[in-house]
Enzyme design. Structure first.
Site, short mmCIF file in Angstrom:
data_model
loop_
_atom_site.label_atom_id
_atom_site.label_comp_id
_atom_site.label_asym_id
_atom_site.label_seq_id
_atom_site.Cartn_x
_atom_site.Cartn_y
_atom_site.Cartn_z
N ILE A 160 32.64 -0.64 -23.62
CA ILE A 160 33.36 -0.05 -22.48
C ILE A 160 32.43 0.12 -21.28
O ILE A 160 32.77 -0.21 -20.15
CB ILE A 160 33.97 1.32 -22.90
CG1 ILE A 160 34.88 1.12 -24.10
CG2 ILE A 160 34.71 1.97 -21.73
CD1 ILE A 160 35.33 2.38 -24.78
N ASN A 188 32.05 8.40 -36.47
CA ASN A 188 30.66 8.88 -36.47
C ASN A 188 30.63 10.39 -36.24
O ASN A 188 31.67 11.02 -36.10
CB ASN A 188 29.84 8.13 -35.43
CG ASN A 188 30.41 8.30 -34.04
OD1 ASN A 188 30.49 9.41 -33.53
ND2 ASN A 188 30.85 7.21 -33.43
N1 CTP Z 1 29.18 2.22 -25.37
C1 CTP Z 1 30.44 1.80 -24.97
N2 CTP Z 1 31.17 0.97 -25.77
C2 CTP Z 1 30.68 0.55 -26.94
C3 CTP Z 1 29.40 0.98 -27.38
C4 CTP Z 1 28.69 1.82 -26.57
O1 CTP Z 1 30.88 2.19 -23.89
N3 CTP Z 1 31.41 -0.25 -27.69
C5 CTP Z 1 28.39 3.05 -24.47
C6 CTP Z 1 28.15 4.46 -24.95
O2 CTP Z 1 29.14 5.34 -24.44
C7 CTP Z 1 26.79 4.78 -24.33
C8 CTP Z 1 26.10 3.42 -24.30
O3 CTP Z 1 27.14 2.45 -24.36
O4 CTP Z 1 26.90 5.22 -23.01
C9 CTP Z 1 25.11 3.17 -25.40
O5 CTP Z 1 25.69 3.47 -26.64
P1 CTP Z 1 24.80 3.44 -27.96
O6 CTP Z 1 25.66 3.85 -29.11
O7 CTP Z 1 23.51 4.14 -27.73
O8 CTP Z 1 24.39 1.92 -28.07
P2 CTP Z 1 25.18 0.64 -28.40
O9 CTP Z 1 25.59 -0.03 -27.14
O10 CTP Z 1 26.27 0.92 -29.37
O11 CTP Z 1 24.05 -0.29 -29.04
P3 CTP Z 1 23.29 -0.12 -30.46
O12 CTP Z 1 24.31 0.39 -31.45
O13 CTP Z 1 22.83 -1.49 -30.75
O14 CTP Z 1 22.15 0.86 -30.23
#
Ligand code: CTP
Length: 402
Positions: A306, A208
């Site tokens: 995570i 990304n």
């Molecule tokens: N995060 C993480 N591990 C993942 C996905 C996200 O630790 N596999 C953490 C990111 O570092 C951030 C938070 O979760 O602090 C939210 O990440 P975000 O990308 O906003 O959301 P997602 O959990 O990925 O959910 P969605 O894609 O459905 O919005």
């Protein structure tokens, strides 16, 4: 040895210059050592004698004055201070600083110093709102300069709006905060940052647009505050200054492994834009095209979350777990849902919709959510977000930690 903190006051020219005299008096009441200099414009509003009487030190005003240069050169002044405060900071002075001009004593000091510099702007509302002024301020912020105010209010010119310098009591609180000694690395923080890369085959991956700037600034600010910092960096993310432990990773699995093996810690900040998906079946050879009409179907499985694992599943959960929520719609609702679902303590919501320049840019607009608070921070540089979050983390950990 004299361990009093040293403040260099640069007084610019504006009707708010008179407030600087009261500000200097209050700095002195706090047993701070103060030297003052006046810009040429500043001299139209207050006299060097007034500043000298309050600081107890002579007040140079001219870069090319041989006597002053021999006594205490502009380079010595730039090195002497623990903090430089420019108050009032006029539009003209900030324009000079933003462009690296150094044709008078005050601007030469700003260019020559490595000390923290804080601007307290004061000007007419239209001058403040002018795009040139705003562009200069944005540029100064990206260079790491900090700002105190301005605020809204009625002005000496009779107009009302943004551009008033803060009152000296408010300025004092801001200055004291910046002079606090760092804690003694008694607290440990883990910060994840940047994107992850999920390999498809030995030459291809999905990822990304995250630049890792915000995570880097948070790690820097925590380190400056005195935290021991482990910085877990996804590929291509900006790496912070030396002194902290840096673990470079590629995939979400590697990031999770690095995070759990860095525990225990007092704080975990999950600033990384972790890829939610990884390839179901990694190909250990390069995928080849067979013929012109061939399409490619890739199937994905979910990566571990995570933030959720650190919040909910590990035995030695950090006392404070901070996540981010990057949302294109319904920021508040979605960020609140993430806070509850992931089990972290705080969430910093970011609107990454079409209009936003957060992803990859230098600025950020944060909605801070905890179980009891809901606080919209104004748009500020990622460095300022880092500093503000680090302050908050330190206050929280320090209050609950002893
Ligand atoms: N995060 C993480 N591990 C993942 C996905 C996200 O630790 N596999 C953490 C990111 O570092 C951030 C938070 O979760 O602090 C939210 O990440 P975000 O990308 O906003 O959301 P997602 O959990 O990925 O959910 P969605 O894609 O459905 O919005």
């Amino acid at each position: 040895m004299n361990d009093r903190k040293k403040i260099l006051m640069i007084v610019g020219g504006g009707i708010a210059s008179y407030k600087s005299l009261d500000f200097i008096r209050r700095l002195k009441e706090r047993n701070l050592e103060v030297r003052g200099i006046l810009t040429k414009a500043g001299e139209h509003f207050i006299t060097p004698l007034a500043v000298a009487s309050l600081t107890g030190n002579n007040v140079p005003t001219d870069l090319f004055d041989p006597e002053n240069e021999a006594h205490f050169s502009h380079i010595e002044l730039a090195r002497w201070a623990d903090l430089i405060v420019v108050a009032p900071a006029t539009a003209d002075f900030m324009a000079k600083a933003a462009n690296g001009l150094a044709n008078d004593l005050a601007s030469a000091i700003i260019l020559a110093t490595t000390t923290k510099v804080v601007f307290a702007p004061a000007m007419n509302v239209r001058m403040w709102e002018n795009r040139a002024t705003q562009a200069n301020i944005e540029r100064l912020k990206t260079y790491g300069y900090e700002f105190i105010g301005p605020t809204n209010g009625s002005m000496a010119c009779g107009e009302y709006g943004m551009g008033r310098m803060l009152e000296s009591v408010e300025m004092i609180a801001e200055v004291e905060r910046r002079l606090e000694p760092p804690c003694e690395r008694n607290y440990r923080a883990i910060v994840t940052s940047g994107p992850t890369r999920e390999a498809i085959d030995p030459v291809r991956y999905i990822s990304n647009h995250s630049s890792g700037k915000q995570g880097g600034e948070i790690a820097n600010a925590l380190y400056e505050k005195g935290f021991e910092v482990v910085f877990i960096a996804g590929p291509g993310s900006s790496l912070p200054q030396g002194g902290m432990e840096i673990i470079q990773v590629n995939s979400a699995d590697e990031m999770l492994q690095a995070a759990t093996s860095s525990l225990p810690a007092d704080v975990f900040v999950s600033a990384a834009a972790v890829s939610d998906w990884k390839i179901a079946e990694y190909s250990d050879h390069k995928l080849k095209k067979q013929n012109k009409s061939q399409s490619l179907d890739l199937s994905f499985v979910q990566n571990p979350d995570i933030l959720q694992v650190i919040s909910r599943d590990v035995k030695n959960r950090p006392r404070l777990v901070v996540g981010f929520a990057a949302e294109t719609n319904h920021l508040k609702v979605n960020a609140a849902k993430k806070l509850a679902k992931k089990g972290c303590d705080w969430i910093l919501g970011n609107d990454i919709g079409k209009e936003s320049d957060t992803m990859g840019g230098d600025f950020n607009e944060v909605l801070f959510l905890s179980r009891t608070e809901n606080d919209k921070w104004p748009r500020m540089s990622k460095k300022e977000v880092g500093a503000r979050l680090a302050d908050r983390i330190y206050q929280h950990i320090n209050r609950k930690g002893t």
